[in-house]
Scaffold this active site. Structure first.
Site, short mmCIF file in Angstrom:
data_model
loop_
_atom_site.label_atom_id
_atom_site.label_comp_id
_atom_site.label_asym_id
_atom_site.label_seq_id
_atom_site.Cartn_x
_atom_site.Cartn_y
_atom_site.Cartn_z
N CYS A 152 -21.47 0.19 -9.33
CA CYS A 152 -20.56 0.92 -8.44
C CYS A 152 -20.56 2.41 -8.76
CB CYS A 152 -19.15 0.35 -8.51
SG CYS A 152 -18.41 0.33 -10.16
N CYS B 279 -22.02 -3.66 -16.49
CA CYS B 279 -22.49 -3.27 -15.15
C CYS B 279 -21.88 -1.92 -14.73
CB CYS B 279 -22.11 -4.34 -14.14
SG CYS B 279 -22.59 -3.95 -12.43
N CYS C 167 -14.99 4.35 2.96
CA CYS C 167 -16.32 4.20 2.37
C CYS C 167 -16.33 2.90 1.59
CB CYS C 167 -16.63 5.38 1.46
SG CYS C 167 -18.24 5.26 0.62
N ASP D 231 0.80 -1.22 0.00
CA ASP D 231 0.00 0.00 0.00
C ASP D 231 0.84 1.29 0.00
OD1 ASP D 231 -2.36 1.52 0.05
OD2 ASP D 231 -2.23 1.74 2.21
N CYS E 246 -21.28 -3.92 -5.62
CA CYS E 246 -20.75 -4.79 -6.68
C CYS E 246 -21.37 -6.19 -6.60
CB CYS E 246 -19.23 -4.89 -6.57
SG CYS E 246 -18.48 -6.04 -7.75
N CYS F 242 -21.84 5.41 -5.96
CA CYS F 242 -20.89 6.34 -5.35
C CYS F 242 -21.61 7.59 -4.86
CB CYS F 242 -19.78 6.71 -6.34
SG CYS F 242 -18.56 7.84 -5.64
N CYS G 81 -13.74 11.44 -3.35
CA CYS G 81 -14.00 10.13 -2.74
C CYS G 81 -14.15 10.27 -1.23
CB CYS G 81 -12.85 9.19 -3.08
SG CYS G 81 -12.99 7.56 -2.31
N CYS H 136 -18.85 1.55 -3.17
CA CYS H 136 -18.53 1.00 -4.48
C CYS H 136 -18.20 -0.49 -4.41
CB CYS H 136 -17.38 1.77 -5.13
SG CYS H 136 -15.81 1.61 -4.28
#
Length: 380
Positions: free
Chosen positions: A194, A191, A240, A134, A247, A198, A214, A243
Site C-alpha cells: 500500500c 508487507c 482514491c 464518519d 492490499c 500510493c 492524499c 492503497c
C-alpha cells in the site's frame, strides 16, 4: 438485565438487518490514538475535515459521561463494478471511488445503527445511546480496531481477513456495560504494498498518513489542486482506492450483500464532458445520493477537467477553451488553463494567449502564464 445475553441477542439480531460485523469494546479513552493525533497535528498532516477537539475524538466520556461501552459495526461494500462502461476516445470517463458507489453510506450505516438502538431500547428502556458514522466525533477506525472488527492496516484502513478493508464503520456509545471483545491480531507483517502504491507518497509510514497529500483528500477540496499533484489524480473524480486495491487482503474481496450499496455504472463511471455542463439541479438529481457529492459539483467538475487532461485527447481542447473563456468560477478557469497546457498543441497555445489578454483574475492569469510557458518550452 443479563448483559451477556443481551450482547448475544444483539449479535444474532445484527445478522438479520444487514450488519456484517459487530464488536464491543469499553468506553476507556483511546490514549495511543490521542498521541498519534497530536503527532499528526505537529507535522501538519491533518486534513482539516476532522473534529478539531482531540479529547472528543479520543474520550467517549466527553460525549457521554455515563458511557460504559461502545458497540462497533461494519457493513461490507462492493469492490468491483459489474458491467462497467468502457472509457474510449470520444467518450472518456472518470471514476468515483468504491466508497462512493451506491447510496451515501452515512444513510445506510445510520439506518443499521437506528435499528440496533431500537432493539436495545425495547429491552432496556432507560439505556443511553449515541450513534455516529464518519462525521461523528469519535475516530471510527480506532473504535472498530479495539472492538475486534479488524486490525488497523498500514494503509490506515481497518482490515478483516474476510471483508478486507471494504467496510463502512459506525458505532454506538452506551451506558450498558457490555463485555468487551478482544482486538484482532495485526496481519500486515512486512508487507508495504500500500505504501508503494500510493501515487503521492501520502502514506509516509505504515499507519501514518499525510492527509494533505492524499488524493482522496485533494479531490474533496474546493481550491486549485497544487500543481505537483494534478498529474497524479488521473481520471479520479472523487476519492482514491490505490492503497486498498494494492492490499493482498483485498485481492479476491467483492461483496454484493446490500442493494443500497450497488452502483449504477453510469453514475460511478460517468462521461467526463457531460459532467462539465451540469447545472446545480441536474447534478443533485443525478449524483446527490452519493457520498461523493457532499462537497457539491465544483470539485467534481474540477477533477473532471484534470481527467480530460490526463487522456490528452485534442478534441477536448474546444470544451476546455469554453470553460476558460466563459465559466464564472476562477478555480474551473484556472484548472482548464492547466489542462490546455497539458494537452498542448498550437490550437491550445493560441487559445491560452487569447484568454490571457482578457483574464482579470490573478489566480487564473498565473495558471494561463504557466501553461503558455510550458508550451513555449516544448516549442509549441
Amino acid at each position: 438485565m443479563n448483559h451477556q445475553q443481551l450482547k448475544q441477542d444483539l449479535i444474532e439480531y445484527s445478522k438479520t438487518i444487514g450488519i456484517d460485523k459487530i464488536g464491543f469494546t469499553t468506553s476507556d479513552p483511546f490514549l495511543e490514538l490521542k498521541n498519534r493525533l497530536i503527532e499528526q497535528q505537529k507535522r501538519n498532516y491533518a486534513s482539516g475535515f476532522e473534529e478539531p477537539n482531540l479529547d472528543k475524538r479520543t474520550d467517549p466520556k466527553r460525549l457521554m459521561p455515563e458511557a460504559r461501552s461502545i458497540i462497533a459495526i461494519a457493513v461490507a461494500y462492493p469492490s468491483r463494478l459489474h458491467n462497467a462502461p468502457k472509457s474510449r476516445k470520444g467518450q472518456r470517463r472518470g471514476i468515483f471511488s468504491r466508497s462512493s458507489w451506491g447510496l451515501d453510506y452515512h444513510h445506510v450505516v445510520k439506518d443499521r445503527l437506528k435499528k440496533v438502538e431500537a432493539f436495545i431500547q425495547e429491552r432496556v428502556p432507560d439505556a443511553l445511546l449515541k450513534s455516529m458514522v464518519d462525521t461523528g466525533e469519535l475516530a471510527d477506525r480506532a473504535v472498530a480496531e479495539r472492538a475486534g472488527i479488524g486490525w488497523s492496516g498500514k494503509n490506515c484502513s481497518v482490515l478483516d481477513p474476510e471483508y478486507g478493508s471494504y467496510m463502512y464503520l459506525g458505532e454506538i456509545i452506551t451506558n450498558i456495560p457490555f463485555l468487551p471483545d478482544a482486538p484482532m491480531e495485526d496481519l500486515c507483517g512486512t508487507c508495504t504494498k500500500c505504501l508503494d502504491a500510493c501515487p503521492t507518497g501520502a502514506l509516509v509510514a505504515g499507519g501514518q498518513i499525510n492527509a494533505k497529500r492524499c488524493i482522496s483528500f485533494l479531490t474533496q477540496t474546493k481550491e486549485l489542486i497544487p500543481a505537483e499533484f494534478r498529474d497524479k489524480v488521473g481520471n479520479r473524480l472523487y476519492g482514491c482506492d490505490s492503497c486498498q486495491t494494492s492490499c493482498p487482503y483485498n485481492k479476491r474481496v467483492d461483496f454484493h450483500l446490500h442493494q443500497e450499496l450497488e452502483a449504477d455504472p453510469e453514475i460511478a463511471k460517468p462521461e467526463l464532458l457531460s459532467l462539465l455542463s451540469l447545472s446545480n439541479r441536474a447534478f443533485k438529481e443525478q449524483y446527490g445520493s452519493l457520498s461523493g457529492a457532499w462537497r457539491g459539483k465544483m470539485p467534481i467538475q474540477r477533477n473532471a477537467i484534470l481527467a480530460l487532461a490526463h487522456f490528452k485527447d485534442p478534441e477536448h481542447i474546444g470544451p476546455l477553451a469554453e470553460l476558460l473563456k466563459k465559466d464564472a468560477r476562477p478555480v474551473i478557469r484556472g484548472t482548464a488553463a492547466w489542462a490546455l497546457g497539458k494537452i498542448g498543441g498550437i490550437e491550445a497555445a493560441v487559445i491560452l494567449k487569447e484568454c490571457l489578454a482578457m483574464e482579470q483574475e490573478e489566480l487564473v492569469r498565473t495558471e494561463i502564464e504557466s501553461a503558455i510557458a510550458k508550451l513555449e518550452k516544448l516549442g509549441e
